[in-house]
Design an enzyme around this catalytic site. Structure first.
Site: not given
Ligand code: 13P
Length: 247
Positions: A9, A11, A93, A95, A165, A171, A210, A231-232
């Site tokens: 993802n 983002k 999600h 967010e 999640e 994050g 993470s 993500g990251g």
């Protein structure tokens, strides 16, 4: 036997050029172990979809409108996502839930629209830090899943993916321990099994929050963790591929 799915993802990160570079890197190094998917920003879907044509790597969107078509400024319909080559659409999600106040009911409607267009929804569920500390994780996750069950029934999950999640892990560098994550994944599968055992056994349940090359193997070795929503670490081809390698 469920296959593993490692989905990135992205983002709201990067540029057209960085998206192209990332896709090139992932295509070149795909270890071919797990099923891979990338979810770029919507404006890059057409480009990335073209680059992924005739590969085993799937395309996903980060959201999908709950309406079919019409005056919904800023939204993107499921059929448009299909035209871009999407197989998946992330819905719910955290967010979206926290920054854009998407309710369980709106998320269920987005999920329903994805299913009816033939997209595989990736339904994100998970508790906030406060909820985690209150010990109400199962109740929160159950409520998030119930909203979809109420609208779509268990049949809606036949082609769906769920991503657990924990919001406090997204994050932050904090990661749920493999056994605690496994317990929630098992709870989610058990919840689906109460309605349909076959569907519950088939649904891929991903962990997100993470996940990185150092912690992926332990998480992915758990019996009910069928992959990751990254993500990251999905923004660097080497890290994403290292996670895929440990699936
Ligand atoms: P991080 O991997 O950056 O924690 O993000 C997880 C996530 O939100 C994927 O959807």
């Amino acid at each position: 036997m469920r296959s593993s799915l490692i989905a990135g993802n992205w983002k709201m990160n990067g540029s057209l050029q960085s998206a192209i570079d990332l896709v090139e890197g992932i295509k070149a190094g795909n270890p071919g172990k797990a099923q891979l998917a990338v979810c770029p920003p919507a404006v890059f879907l057409m480009k990335v979809g073209g680059m992924l044509a005739e590969t085993e790597i799937s395309l996903g969107a980060q959201n999908v409108c709950d309406q079919e078509a019409g005056a919904f400024t800023g939204e993107i319909s499921a059929s448009m996502l299909k035209e871009c080559g999407c197989r998946y659409a992330i819905v719910g999600h955290s967010e979206r839930r926290s920054h854009y106040l998407e309710s369980d009911q709106l998320i269920a409607a987005r999920f329903a629209m994805a299913v009816s267009a033939g997209l595989n929804p990736i339904l994100c569920v998970g508790e906030t830090l406060y909820e985690h500390e209150q010990g109400v994780t199962e109740a929160i996750v159950a409520k998030q899943i119930d909203a979809v069950l109420e609208l779509c029934g268990i049949a809606g999950f036949a082609e769906a993916v769920i991503a657990y999640e924990p919001v406090w892990a997204i994050g932050t560098g904090l990661v749920a321990s493999p056994d605690k994550a496994q317990a929630i994944h098992e709870f989610i599968r058990g919840k689906l099994a109460a309605s349909d055992g076959d569907i519950a056994q088939r649904v891929q349940i991903l962990y997100g929050g993470s996940m990185n090359p150092a912690n992926a193997a332990d998480l992915l070795s758990q019996p009910d963790i069928d992959g990751g929503l990254i993500g990251g670490a999905s923004l660097k081809a080497d890290d994403f591929l290292a996670i895929a390698q440990s699936a």
